[in-house]
Design a protein around this motif. Structure first.
Motif, PDB file in Angstrom:
ATOM      1  N   LEU A   1       0.847  -1.204   0.000  1.00 38.69           N
ATOM      2  CA  LEU A   1       0.000   0.000   0.000  1.00 38.69           C
ATOM      3  C   LEU A   1       0.877   1.248   0.000  1.00 38.69           C
ATOM      4  CD1 LEU A   1      -2.907  -0.569   2.576  1.00 38.69           C
ATOM      5  CD2 LEU A   1      -3.102  -0.458   0.083  1.00 38.69           C
ATOM      6  N   ILE A   2       1.909   1.221   0.828  1.00 36.55           N
ATOM      7  CA  ILE A   2       2.816   2.378   0.907  1.00 36.55           C
ATOM      8  C   ILE A   2       3.508   2.602  -0.430  1.00 36.55           C
ATOM      9  CG2 ILE A   2       4.941   3.245   1.994  1.00 36.55           C
ATOM     10  CD1 ILE A   2       3.957   1.870   4.593  1.00 36.55           C
ATOM     11  N   GLU A   3       4.041   1.498  -1.001  1.00 31.83           N
ATOM     12  CA  GLU A   3       4.718   1.633  -2.304  1.00 31.83           C
ATOM     13  C   GLU A   3       3.759   2.158  -3.370  1.00 31.83           C
ATOM     14  OE1 GLU A   3       6.151  -2.308  -3.103  1.00 31.83           O
ATOM     15  OE2 GLU A   3       7.464  -2.240  -1.332  1.00 31.83           O
TER      16      GLU A   3
ATOM     17  N   PHE B   1       0.741   3.857  -2.980  1.00 31.28           N
ATOM     18  CA  PHE B   1      -0.038   5.086  -2.809  1.00 31.28           C
ATOM     19  C   PHE B   1       0.674   6.229  -2.104  1.00 31.28           C
ATOM     20  CE2 PHE B   1      -3.212   1.631  -3.017  1.00 31.28           C
ATOM     21  CZ  PHE B   1      -3.959   2.084  -4.101  1.00 31.28           C
ATOM     22  N   ASN B   2       1.725   5.925  -1.341  1.00 30.14           N
ATOM     23  CA  ASN B   2       2.337   7.023  -0.571  1.00 30.14           C
ATOM     24  C   ASN B   2       2.875   8.090  -1.522  1.00 30.14           C
ATOM     25  OD1 ASN B   2       3.153   8.260   1.876  1.00 30.14           O
ATOM     26  ND2 ASN B   2       5.276   7.626   1.463  1.00 30.14           N
ATOM     27  N   GLY B   3       2.497   9.322  -1.257  1.00 31.40           N
ATOM     28  CA  GLY B   3       2.980  10.412  -2.094  1.00 31.40           C
ATOM     29  C   GLY B   3       2.057  10.748  -3.259  1.00 31.40           C
ATOM     30  N   THR B   4       1.161   9.830  -3.614  1.00 33.97           N
ATOM     31  CA  THR B   4       0.240  10.099  -4.716  1.00 33.97           C
ATOM     32  C   THR B   4      -0.825  11.100  -4.271  1.00 33.97           C
ATOM     33  OG1 THR B   4       0.553   7.823  -5.411  1.00 33.97           O
ATOM     34  CG2 THR B   4      -1.275   9.022  -6.429  1.00 33.97           C
TER      35      THR B   4
ATOM     36  N   GLU C   1      -0.441  10.399   2.482  1.00 29.40           N
ATOM     37  CA  GLU C   1       0.686  10.111   3.365  1.00 29.40           C
ATOM     38  C   GLU C   1       0.321   8.903   4.215  1.00 29.40           C
ATOM     39  OE1 GLU C   1       2.171  14.049   4.799  1.00 29.40           O
ATOM     40  OE2 GLU C   1       2.737  12.789   6.523  1.00 29.40           O
ATOM     41  N   ILE C   2       1.085   7.838   4.059  1.00 31.65           N
ATOM     42  CA  ILE C   2       0.802   6.615   4.823  1.00 31.65           C
ATOM     43  C   ILE C   2       1.930   6.383   5.819  1.00 31.65           C
ATOM     44  CG2 ILE C   2       0.257   4.156   4.690  1.00 31.65           C
ATOM     45  CD1 ILE C   2      -0.353   4.497   1.748  1.00 31.65           C
ATOM     46  N   THR C   3       1.558   6.104   7.032  1.00 29.87           N
ATOM     47  CA  THR C   3       2.540   5.800   8.064  1.00 29.87           C
ATOM     48  C   THR C   3       2.304   4.376   8.545  1.00 29.87           C
ATOM     49  OG1 THR C   3       2.148   8.050   8.804  1.00 29.87           O
ATOM     50  CG2 THR C   3       3.553   6.696  10.188  1.00 29.87           C
TER      51      THR C   3
HETATM   52  C1  NAG Z   1       5.800   8.633   2.313  1.00 27.82           C
HETATM   53  O1  NAG Z   1       6.208   9.703   1.513  1.00 27.82           O
HETATM   54  C2  NAG Z   1       6.739  10.785   2.239  1.00 27.82           C
HETATM   55  C3  NAG Z   1       7.052  11.893   1.244  1.00 27.82           C
HETATM   56  O2  NAG Z   1       5.963  12.127   0.410  1.00 27.82           O
HETATM   57  C4  NAG Z   1       7.971  10.378   2.969  1.00 27.82           C
HETATM   58  O3  NAG Z   1       8.472  11.454   3.743  1.00 27.82           O
HETATM   59  C5  NAG Z   1       7.642   9.214   3.890  1.00 27.82           C
HETATM   60  O4  NAG Z   1       8.807   8.725   4.494  1.00 27.82           O
HETATM   61  C6  NAG Z   1       6.965   8.086   3.113  1.00 27.82           C
HETATM   62  N1  NAG Z   1       6.504   7.100   4.033  1.00 27.82           N
HETATM   63  C7  NAG Z   1       6.873   5.829   4.011  1.00 27.82           C
HETATM   64  C8  NAG Z   1       6.320   4.950   5.049  1.00 27.82           C
HETATM   65  O5  NAG Z   1       7.651   5.413   3.177  1.00 27.82           O
END
Ligand code: NAG
Ligand code: NAG
Ligand code: NAG
Ligand code: ZN
Length: 545
Positions: A194-196, A198-201, A205-207
């Protein structure tokens, strides 16, 4: 039934029998693989049945008597409502219960439990350790089959094999990932993917959260998502207010007047609430927490939670004006799909019907485990039951590693700049959507009216989606009363106002052994319900008229 006589009858019958019961179900049995080759089989349930006891005409005293017998024998209750009780029984226990309950009040509901368990484990179909490998095997197998068919078939149709989607291709909700139950490893990989993906799209922001460790050393994971409102200028601002449901006149999104009972001294525990006045809302991020898996054997909850998260991310990133996109800019959604990884793993590999965690609590007779949903610290009280009981709530509140870890996450929200305002705890089965309190109906939530209104809307949204009935109401009213419930704690002690517990499918045909093909429809209706709830809260707390 007269209560006194009943208790005597119970005691005279039960006492000698207890000693002769070979083994409580939850004793630790070594994992013995059988020649049937069924993955996940360990404990067997031969000669066991699940009975449904119709106790709608029984007095509270009679119900309590039956519950006392259940405690005494450490029986495994599957589901309880005000009108009926599903309980698992061995041959000996059937005799005991048959002697104290009039025969017209019960019927064997699942008459051959072992067969149902075996059926549900899909004999020979998968090695749950490696879905990737399995996936390529299946594809390989399909290709071969097709070739052979082509050679032998009298009338070979030039058919194209069905397109196989990689389960971890999360660019579509049609991924076969949602058609199977999963190992913990697969769940972790799903989160990473999921992170790969969608994160940043579009400002997503996924934690990944590591919420704590279990007794057996596993990490309780969660995934927390929000969307930066300025992430992509293409999204119009200000946001339209999402309508709860165009076809649905209820609920009325206007705030209800303050309940005068709010300061009722009968609910002193509210003094402990971390609630701030609504004036302090500014600048705090609202968080919506979805938790699943408290009970190891309830597999559809975790699967549905993952589907919900996936749906949310997909729609938010592909449809800029969709409800998920709007909601994610106002709420942080946190999904904890498996709070009880030890119990889940045990259910997957050793004992399909395992419910509790796997904590060594110094119990007699090798009995292990705390029932997590009896261990949350609001009006908690120790029960008489021992560690051999399926409902054992521990020696003290938050004795379980898992409840402690999650309570620490919830109560430290302010330090993160969050207010956890909504909490939904996923279980199965029974098709219910419930608000606090669970421990007693005498304890009345000041927000009951609103909780009921939103709950009715959620149940309706779930019903409408797939045509399966869901009922909404107060937990103490819909189920048998129990202290230590998560929703009582979140509502009674923390900042959560929208506190709900869902019993997902079904109504008992398969019970915990829900076939994988029902994951998707169950998750789909849950998603409709959660979206409804989030919109209800949005209309009331984020964007009031
Ligand atoms: C998600 O992306 C942000 C930048 O858009 C980055 O700072 C963060 O570390 C990324 N999170 C993960 C879990 O990779
Ligand atoms: C994932 O699935 C989509 C839709 O089925 C497809 O278009 C895409 O090529 C797939 N991506 C990968 C990396 O396989
Ligand atoms: C913003 O969204 C558009 C599509 O509407 C996309 O082409 C563009 O790359 C996005 N920009 C950022 C910074 O994400
Ligand atoms: Zn449960």
């Amino acid at each position: 039934m007269r209560a006194q006589a009943l208790v005597l009858a119970i005691l005279s019958l039960a006492t000698p029998t207890i000693a002769s019961i070979d083994k409580p179900y939850n004793s630790q049995q070594p994992f013995t693989s059988t020649n049937s080759g069924i993955v996940g089989q360990g404990d067997r349930y031969d000669d066991q049945q699940v009975w449904r006891i119709d106790w709608s005409d029984y007095s509270d005293v009679n119900k309590q008597d039956i519950m006392n017998v259940i405690e005494l024998l450490n029986l495994d209750v599957w589901h309880s409502t005000q009108s009926s009780l599903d309980v698992r029984l061995s041959a000996k226990e059937k005799d005991i219960m048959g002697n104290i309950i009039p025969s017209e009040s019960f019927h064997p509901f699942i008459s051959d439990l072992q067969s149902l368990v075996e059926e549900s484990l899909n004999p020979g179909e998968e090695n749950p350790e490696d879905i990737d490998e399995k996936f390529s095997e299946i594809s390989e197998g399909l290709r071969k089959k097709k070739k052979n068919k082509g050679k032998k078939g009298k009338n070979p149709k030039p058919s194209i094999p069905p397109i196989q989607i990689d389960p971890f291709n999360l660019t579509t909700i049609d991924t076969p990932f949602h058609d199977k139950f999963h190992t913990l490893k697969e769940i972790d990989k799903f989160g990473r993917t999921l992170i790969e993906t969608f994160n940043g799209t579009r400002g997503i922001e996924i934690t990944e959260l590591n919420l704590g460790k279990t007794f057996e050393g596993r990490i309780i994971k969660g995934w927390s998502v929000k969307m930066n409102p300025n992430g992509n200028g293409s999204i119009p601002n200000p946001q339209p207010i999402p309508e709860p449901d165009p076809n649905d006149p209820e609920p009325d999104p206007r705030p209800l007047p303050d309940d005068p009972d709010h300061d009722d001294p009968a609910t002193p525990a509210f003094e402990k609430r971390l609630w701030k006045s609504d004036d302090d809302l500014d600048g705090m991020e609202l968080e919506f927490v979805i938790q699943a898996g408290q009970h190891g054997r309830e597999w559809v909850g975790p699967s549905s939670a993952l589907y919900f998260l996936h749906h949310l991310l997909l729609r938010a990133t592909t449809e800029p004006n969709s409800d998920p996109a709007i909601l994610l800019k106002s709420f942080r959604f946190t999904v904890i799909p498996q709070i009880n990884p030890d119990g889940y793993e045990y259910s997957r590999t050793k004992s399909r019907l395992w419910r509790k965690n796997r904590q060594d609590v110094g119990g007699k007779g090798n009995c292990l485990g705390i029932d997590l949903n009896s261990n949350w610290g609001y009006k908690w009280r120790a029960s008489k039951s021992t560690a051999c009981s399926e409902g054992y709530g521990g020696k003290e509140a938050f004795e379980a590693y898992e409840t402690k870890a999650i309570s620490e996450y919830l109560s430290s929200a302010a330090e993160r700049g969050n207010r956890v305002r909504a909490f939904v705890d996923l279980h199965s089965y029974g098709q219910l959507f419930m608000f606090p309190f669970a421990h007693s109906c005498d304890d009345f939530p000041p927000d009951a009216e609103m909780l009921m209104e939103a709950g009715l809307g959620v149940a309706k949204a779930m019903r409408t989606k797939q045509g399966e009935g869901y009922e909404a109401g107060q937990a103490c009213d819909l189920t048998y009363r129990a202290p230590g419930d998560a929703i009582d704690y979140t509502y009674g002690i923390t900042d959560v106002r929208w506190s709900y517990s869902a019993e997902l499918r079904d109504t008992g045909t398969y019970g915990f052994m829900l076939p994988p093909k029902l994951i998707r429809p169950t998750a789909d209706e849950l998603t409709a319900g959660l979206m409804y709830l989030a919109k209800f809260i949005y209309a009331l707390e984020v964007n009031p008229p």
